[in-house]
Design a protein around this motif. Structure first.
Motif, short mmCIF file in Angstrom:
data_model
loop_
_atom_site.label_atom_id
_atom_site.label_comp_id
_atom_site.label_asym_id
_atom_site.label_seq_id
_atom_site.Cartn_x
_atom_site.Cartn_y
_atom_site.Cartn_z
N HIS A 137 0.84 -1.20 0.00
CA HIS A 137 0.00 0.00 0.00
C HIS A 137 0.88 1.25 0.00
O HIS A 137 1.38 1.68 1.03
CB HIS A 137 -0.92 0.01 1.22
CG HIS A 137 -1.96 1.06 1.14
ND1 HIS A 137 -3.27 0.79 0.82
CD2 HIS A 137 -1.90 2.40 1.25
CE1 HIS A 137 -3.97 1.91 0.77
NE2 HIS A 137 -3.15 2.91 1.03
N HIS A 164 -5.73 -0.48 4.48
CA HIS A 164 -5.51 0.01 5.85
C HIS A 164 -6.73 -0.17 6.74
O HIS A 164 -7.27 0.80 7.27
CB HIS A 164 -5.00 1.46 5.86
CG HIS A 164 -5.67 2.41 4.90
ND1 HIS A 164 -7.03 2.66 4.91
CD2 HIS A 164 -5.18 3.15 3.89
CE1 HIS A 164 -7.32 3.52 3.96
NE2 HIS A 164 -6.22 3.84 3.32
N ASP A 175 1.56 2.74 3.52
CA ASP A 175 0.71 3.91 3.30
C ASP A 175 1.52 5.20 3.47
O ASP A 175 0.95 6.25 3.77
CB ASP A 175 -0.51 3.90 4.22
CG ASP A 175 -1.66 4.76 3.71
OD1 ASP A 175 -1.59 5.27 2.57
OD2 ASP A 175 -2.63 4.97 4.47
N HIS A 204 -10.11 1.92 -0.15
CA HIS A 204 -10.16 2.72 1.06
C HIS A 204 -11.66 2.91 1.29
O HIS A 204 -12.33 3.59 0.52
CB HIS A 204 -9.42 4.05 0.81
CG HIS A 204 -9.47 5.02 1.94
ND1 HIS A 204 -8.45 5.91 2.19
CD2 HIS A 204 -10.42 5.29 2.87
CE1 HIS A 204 -8.77 6.67 3.22
NE2 HIS A 204 -9.96 6.32 3.64
N TYR A 223 -13.27 9.76 0.59
CA TYR A 223 -12.91 11.13 0.24
C TYR A 223 -14.06 11.81 -0.51
O TYR A 223 -14.77 11.16 -1.30
CB TYR A 223 -11.66 11.13 -0.64
CG TYR A 223 -10.41 10.72 0.10
CD1 TYR A 223 -9.78 11.61 0.99
CD2 TYR A 223 -9.85 9.46 -0.07
CE1 TYR A 223 -8.63 11.24 1.66
CE2 TYR A 223 -8.70 9.09 0.61
CZ TYR A 223 -8.09 9.97 1.48
OH TYR A 223 -6.95 9.61 2.16
N CYS A 256 -6.03 3.82 -2.91
CA CYS A 256 -7.00 4.78 -2.35
C CYS A 256 -7.69 5.62 -3.43
O CYS A 256 -8.08 6.76 -3.17
CB CYS A 256 -6.36 5.71 -1.32
SG CYS A 256 -5.64 4.84 0.06
ZN LIG Z 1 -6.28 5.38 1.97
#
Ligand SMILES: [Zn+2]
Length: 487
Positions: free
Chosen positions: A62, A246, A362, A216, A188, A91
């Protein structure tokens, strides 16, 4: 014919989740040629590795290294940890295929400014990686938000049929050109308005390729279980393996729920291929999100475009100094990045221990004051969590960084120490390996990593990069569609 290199008398932990064994490993033409007792066999170069562990090079499952592998191809934050392959495009944000109209929308700005996005087609990106020849191998996902930004005039709505067709076409061509799969970042704002059906339709392109869906989740807070079900539904619809990015219980009200999340993951795993990745810290990091501003836990600012001098400071202190509420201070700092101390250590450990979890950093390489996971994630799992806390044996830690990851992502002939496989290798001292980077001094190389080979070439030793860089672009190399059952 003598081999290029023999690493003698190492404790070989081969990535397969089994304990180590003492052996010599011979390397030639970039590959592992022989494993065993090679007494009397010669090589151009020999290394005595007694007392050291030899493992497959770590795969950082990631990352947001999309543009940094080209602009800073030395990849010091990763090679110093023993990482030999990075998976980019997570993501929902990828450097390609992207054509920007202006500034990159949040959180694509995590990958760099507008000038970093110069790959209108995936094959342009692939070519640029090959030309830059980074120190580590690179495999890439296609970001849903990147596709949306190419075809939608307004990211605050779901896509219309013609836009979905255009996104599907771009995704299909990218998969043909070797992309690993599709990633989303539904939490997001730039993707949150996408309805499940939009993602399902895009994911249909994965089916023919047997490619992976990573996500994500739409929420890591209270509705996290619902968000997981959405991800599993998309995977079932496309007959595509699912990797939850994650996995965590975010926000103080959510602490202690990791057993529920892991239950849901195990239940899904009975009928479809699913897994997750995680990083070994109880703090997260991303762009500064007003929805996550709270006084329930500490938040530090890592960068701010209008107020660059505030990087590294607590939001609480900044707000007090300005005589503003936390939220108003956050507004004034935007666009900005932050570290959120918003997880519970027990949840982090439970998720890391689970057999379905892989390790990913990440890390955010563009960040001037990055979360220490960028430089420390892998040695922290080996040293702090496996050796010092005894959370799991070393061979399990290594499996989560190598064999499990290569299998989940279809990285052919990588992730294991096996005859004929590519010689991506790391030699380390299990007694001393540790992460040095922390939240106050985050850009520090790990200790205890003695040697790193990429495609058979020594690339890091004695605390320094060695010789030329030998990473390659890795294309998707096989269908992953197995493990679906009626149910
Ligand atoms: Zn993420």
């Amino acid at each position: 014919m003598p081999y290029d290199l023999i690493i003698r008398d190492a404790l070989v932990i081969d990535g397969s989740d089994s304990p180590g064994y003492r052996a010599d490993v011979a390397i030639g033409n970039g590959r592992i040629q022989r494993i065993g007792n090679l007494h009397g066999v010669s090589a151009s170069e020999e290394i005595n590795a007694a007392g050291r562990v030899l493992a497959p090079g770590f795969i950082d499952v990631h990352t947001h290294d999309d543009t940094v592998v080209i602009r800073q191809p030395e990849m010091l934050p990763k090679i110093t940890q023993g990482v030999t392959t990075v998976i980019v495009g997570n993501c929902g944000i990828s450097a390609s295929p992207v054509t920007l109209a202006g500034d990159p929308p949040d959180p694509m700005n995590l990958l760099g400014p507008a000038s970093a996005f110069v790959y209108p087609r995936f094959r342009d990106y692939r070519q640029a990686v090959d030309q830059a020849r980074p120190a580590v191998n690179v495999a890439a996902l296609i970001g849903h938000t990147a596709l949306r930004s190419n075809h939608l005039d307004d990211l605050m709505r779901t896509a219309r049929p013609a836009e979905i067709s255009a996104m599907r076409e771009q995704l299909r061509v990218s998969l043909q050109d070797g992309a690993l799969g599709l990633s989303t970042g539904l939490a997001y704002a730039s993707a949150y308005s996408a309805e499940t059906d939009e993602v399902k339709q895009l994911a249909e392109e994965l089916t023919a390729f047997g490619a992976v869906y990573t996500t994500h989740l739409r929420s890591e807070f209270k509705p996290v279980l619902e968000a997981m079900q959405e991800a599993f539904e998309i995977g079932r619809h496309a007959r595509s393996p699912v990797v939850i990015s994650h996995l965590k219980c975010a926000g103080a009200g959510n602490w202690g729920r990791s057993p529920q999340l892991l239950d849901a993951l195990e239940t899904a795993a009975r009928t479809q291929p699913v897994g997750c990745d995680c990083y070994p810290y109880a703090a997260s990091s991303s762009t500064l999100d007003l929805k996550q501003v709270t006084d329930a836990f500490r938040i530090t600012i890592t960068w701010s475009t209008p107020c660059p001098d505030q990087g590294g400071r607590d939001l609480q202190d900044i707000a007090a100094g300005w005589n503003l509420s936390l939220l108003d201070a956050a507004r004034k700092l935007q666009p900005a990045g932050a570290v959120y101390y918003g997880m519970d250590e027990q949840d982090v450990q439970r998720i890391m221990q689970h057999p379905l979890s892989m390790i990913g950093s990440d890390g955010l390489p563009e960040d001037p004051f990055p979360h220490p996971r960028l430089w420390g994630a892998f040695p922290r799992v080996l040293g702090h969590f496996s050796r010092d806390l005894g959370l799991f044996p070393l061979h399990k830690a290594i499996h989560k960084m190598t064999g499990l990851t290569a299998t989940r992502f279809g990285l052919h002939e990588r992730g294991f120490i096996r005859q004929g496989y590519w010689a991506d290798l790391v030699l380390f001292n299990a007694a001393t390996v540790r992460d040095v980077a922390d939240f106050t001094a985050p850009k520090r190389a790990a200790e205890g990593i003695d040697g790193v080979w990429v495609n058979g070439h020594l690339s890091y030793a004695g605390g320094k990069p060695q010789g030329e860089r030998h990473g390659r672009f890795l294309q998707r190399s096989g269908s992953l569609v197995s493990g679906f059952k009626q149910g």
